[in-house]
Write a protein that holds these residues in place. Sequence first.
Motif, PDB file in Angstrom:
ATOM      1  N   VAL A   8       1.636  10.805  12.593  1.00 46.00           N
ATOM      2  CA  VAL A   8       2.958  10.944  11.965  1.00 46.00           C
ATOM      3  C   VAL A   8       2.843  11.702  10.643  1.00 46.00           C
ATOM      4  O   VAL A   8       3.623  12.621  10.366  1.00 46.00           O
ATOM      5  N   MET A   9       1.853  11.354   9.826  1.00 44.29           N
ATOM      6  CA  MET A   9       1.694  12.048   8.540  1.00 44.29           C
ATOM      7  C   MET A   9       1.322  13.514   8.742  1.00 44.29           C
ATOM      8  O   MET A   9       1.756  14.375   7.973  1.00 44.29           O
ATOM      9  N   HIS A  10       0.529  13.800   9.759  1.00 40.93           N
ATOM     10  CA  HIS A  10       0.176  15.188  10.065  1.00 40.93           C
ATOM     11  C   HIS A  10       1.434  16.000  10.343  1.00 40.93           C
ATOM     12  O   HIS A  10       1.655  17.069   9.766  1.00 40.93           O
ATOM     13  N   TRP A  11       2.289  15.499  11.245  1.00 40.37           N
ATOM     14  CA  TRP A  11       3.484  16.250  11.634  1.00 40.37           C
ATOM     15  C   TRP A  11       4.532  16.263  10.533  1.00 40.37           C
ATOM     16  O   TRP A  11       5.278  17.247  10.403  1.00 40.37           O
ATOM     17  N   LEU A  12       4.600  15.225   9.714  1.00 42.72           N
ATOM     18  CA  LEU A  12       5.492  15.264   8.547  1.00 42.72           C
ATOM     19  C   LEU A  12       5.031  16.330   7.561  1.00 42.72           C
ATOM     20  O   LEU A  12       5.849  17.041   6.972  1.00 42.72           O
ATOM     21  N   THR A  13       3.721  16.454   7.389  1.00 47.70           N
ATOM     22  CA  THR A  13       3.180  17.488   6.505  1.00 47.70           C
ATOM     23  C   THR A  13       3.518  18.867   7.058  1.00 47.70           C
ATOM     24  O   THR A  13       3.931  19.758   6.303  1.00 47.70           O
ATOM     25  N   VAL A  14       3.350  19.054   8.367  1.00 45.20           N
ATOM     26  CA  VAL A  14       3.705  20.332   8.996  1.00 45.20           C
ATOM     27  C   VAL A  14       5.176  20.651   8.716  1.00 45.20           C
ATOM     28  O   VAL A  14       5.515  21.770   8.306  1.00 45.20           O
ATOM     29  N   PHE A  49       6.979  16.571  -1.518  1.00 45.60           N
ATOM     30  CA  PHE A  49       6.720  15.722  -0.343  1.00 45.60           C
ATOM     31  C   PHE A  49       5.310  15.984   0.198  1.00 45.60           C
ATOM     32  O   PHE A  49       4.607  15.051   0.590  1.00 45.60           O
ATOM     33  N   VAL A  50       4.903  17.253   0.231  1.00 44.04           N
ATOM     34  CA  VAL A  50       3.546  17.587   0.675  1.00 44.04           C
ATOM     35  C   VAL A  50       2.526  16.911  -0.233  1.00 44.04           C
ATOM     36  O   VAL A  50       1.524  16.353   0.240  1.00 44.04           O
ATOM     37  N   LEU A  51       2.778  16.920  -1.529  1.00 43.01           N
ATOM     38  CA  LEU A  51       1.868  16.282  -2.485  1.00 43.01           C
ATOM     39  C   LEU A  51       1.770  14.773  -2.234  1.00 43.01           C
ATOM     40  O   LEU A  51       0.677  14.204  -2.216  1.00 43.01           O
ATOM     41  N   ILE A  52       2.897  14.133  -2.020  1.00 43.21           N
ATOM     42  CA  ILE A  52       2.904  12.696  -1.725  1.00 43.21           C
ATOM     43  C   ILE A  52       2.155  12.424  -0.421  1.00 43.21           C
ATOM     44  O   ILE A  52       1.314  11.514  -0.343  1.00 43.21           O
ATOM     45  N   LEU A  53       2.448  13.217   0.599  1.00 39.19           N
ATOM     46  CA  LEU A  53       1.767  13.048   1.884  1.00 39.19           C
ATOM     47  C   LEU A  53       0.266  13.293   1.754  1.00 39.19           C
ATOM     48  O   LEU A  53      -0.530  12.641   2.435  1.00 39.19           O
ATOM     49  N   PHE A  54      -0.129  14.219   0.885  1.00 36.06           N
ATOM     50  CA  PHE A  54      -1.551  14.456   0.644  1.00 36.06           C
ATOM     51  C   PHE A  54      -2.236  13.159   0.212  1.00 36.06           C
ATOM     52  O   PHE A  54      -3.263  12.769   0.771  1.00 36.06           O
ATOM     53  N   PHE A  55      -1.662  12.501  -0.790  1.00 41.67           N
ATOM     54  CA  PHE A  55      -2.288  11.268  -1.296  1.00 41.67           C
ATOM     55  C   PHE A  55      -2.275  10.165  -0.239  1.00 41.67           C
ATOM     56  O   PHE A  55      -3.253   9.422  -0.097  1.00 41.67           O
ATOM     57  N   LEU A  56      -1.185  10.056   0.509  1.00 39.35           N
ATOM     58  CA  LEU A  56      -1.133   9.056   1.578  1.00 39.35           C
ATOM     59  C   LEU A  56      -2.158   9.351   2.668  1.00 39.35           C
ATOM     60  O   LEU A  56      -2.834   8.438   3.166  1.00 39.35           O
ATOM     61  N   ARG A  57      -2.300  10.620   3.026  1.00 33.99           N
ATOM     62  CA  ARG A  57      -3.256  11.001   4.063  1.00 33.99           C
ATOM     63  C   ARG A  57      -4.689  10.770   3.613  1.00 33.99           C
ATOM     64  O   ARG A  57      -5.522  10.270   4.383  1.00 33.99           O
ATOM     65  N   VAL A  58      -4.995  11.125   2.379  1.00 31.14           N
ATOM     66  CA  VAL A  58      -6.355  10.913   1.868  1.00 31.14           C
ATOM     67  C   VAL A  58      -6.681   9.420   1.845  1.00 31.14           C
ATOM     68  O   VAL A  58      -7.762   9.003   2.274  1.00 31.14           O
ATOM     69  N   ALA A  59      -5.741   8.608   1.373  1.00 29.08           N
ATOM     70  CA  ALA A  59      -5.959   7.154   1.345  1.00 29.08           C
ATOM     71  C   ALA A  59      -6.180   6.616   2.758  1.00 29.08           C
ATOM     72  O   ALA A  59      -7.090   5.806   2.995  1.00 29.08           O
ATOM     73  N   LEU A  60      -5.374   7.079   3.702  1.00 23.98           N
ATOM     74  CA  LEU A  60      -5.525   6.616   5.083  1.00 23.98           C
ATOM     75  C   LEU A  60      -6.851   7.074   5.675  1.00 23.98           C
ATOM     76  O   LEU A  60      -7.535   6.297   6.354  1.00 23.98           O
ATOM     77  N   ARG A  61      -7.247   8.311   5.403  1.00 21.01           N
ATOM     78  CA  ARG A  61      -8.523   8.802   5.937  1.00 21.01           C
ATOM     79  C   ARG A  61      -9.697   8.007   5.379  1.00 21.01           C
ATOM     80  O   ARG A  61     -10.646   7.704   6.102  1.00 21.01           O
ATOM     81  N   ILE A  86     -11.222  20.544   4.834  1.00 28.39           N
ATOM     82  CA  ILE A  86     -11.327  20.314   3.391  1.00 28.39           C
ATOM     83  C   ILE A  86     -10.472  21.326   2.635  1.00 28.39           C
ATOM     84  O   ILE A  86      -9.746  20.973   1.696  1.00 28.39           O
ATOM     85  N   ALA A  87     -10.533  22.591   3.055  1.00 26.10           N
ATOM     86  CA  ALA A  87      -9.725  23.631   2.397  1.00 26.10           C
ATOM     87  C   ALA A  87      -8.237  23.370   2.582  1.00 26.10           C
ATOM     88  O   ALA A  87      -7.443  23.551   1.647  1.00 26.10           O
ATOM     89  N   LEU A  88      -7.832  22.933   3.773  1.00 29.73           N
ATOM     90  CA  LEU A  88      -6.422  22.609   4.005  1.00 29.73           C
ATOM     91  C   LEU A  88      -5.974  21.476   3.087  1.00 29.73           C
ATOM     92  O   LEU A  88      -4.900  21.550   2.471  1.00 29.73           O
ATOM     93  N   TYR A  89      -6.781  20.440   2.983  1.00 28.70           N
ATOM     94  CA  TYR A  89      -6.445  19.330   2.092  1.00 28.70           C
ATOM     95  C   TYR A  89      -6.398  19.796   0.636  1.00 28.70           C
ATOM     96  O   TYR A  89      -5.488  19.422  -0.116  1.00 28.70           O
ATOM     97  N   ALA A  90      -7.368  20.616   0.234  1.00 31.32           N
ATOM     98  CA  ALA A  90      -7.379  21.120  -1.148  1.00 31.32           C
ATOM     99  C   ALA A  90      -6.111  21.914  -1.451  1.00 31.32           C
ATOM    100  O   ALA A  90      -5.516  21.769  -2.529  1.00 31.32           O
ATOM    101  N   LEU A  91      -5.669  22.715  -0.499  1.00 31.08           N
ATOM    102  CA  LEU A  91      -4.454  23.498  -0.708  1.00 31.08           C
ATOM    103  C   LEU A  91      -3.204  22.630  -0.695  1.00 31.08           C
ATOM    104  O   LEU A  91      -2.231  22.933  -1.393  1.00 31.08           O
TER     105      LEU A  91
END
Length: 174
Positions: A8-14, A49-61, A86-91
């Motif tokens: 879900v977080m992947h597709w929300l980020t997309v 929203f992408v920034l928020i999802l980044f932190f949620l995704r990193v925490a979940l991973r 890693i580059a995708l997450y960094a961006l």
Amino acid sequence: MRPRKLVVMHWLTVLCVCMAATLILVRELVDGRALRQWLLEGHRHFGLFVLILFFLRVALRFRLGKLPSVSHNAWPIRVAAALTHIALYALMLALPMLGWALSNAQHKPVHFFGLTLPMLVGGDADLADQLQTLHVDAAWLLLALVVLHIAAALWHHFMLRDGTLRLMLPKRRR
């Protein structure tokens, strides 16, 4: 199948990345100050929203740990895939932060649903120019990596037929 929250977080980020890109590209095609400002604000909101999802995704991973792979690729391909992720997450972190700092350097506060976010940098026209260049260059790099990511997913699906793509698709209801 990957954990539902991760899918879900992947597709929300997309969705958020696509919306941010669409809004800023449409902004370049329209006239009218109010509409252009609305499109810019929408771009900023989706970027945040992408920034928020980044932190949620990193925490979940971190919580999930290493996920099992269904593909048995050679180590150079696994390393390339890991570096691309890693580059995708960094961006996903850098682009919204650059945009936020860019707005601040242009003497523009950043708002998120009525809240004024803290200033990351002071107003500075030269810094704004540098941040604008970095933000645009990072966006093009993100686009290139997304195209590579999609190509790899399609390669896994159609050439290797290993189920990698299906791991990230929403589960069908029966």
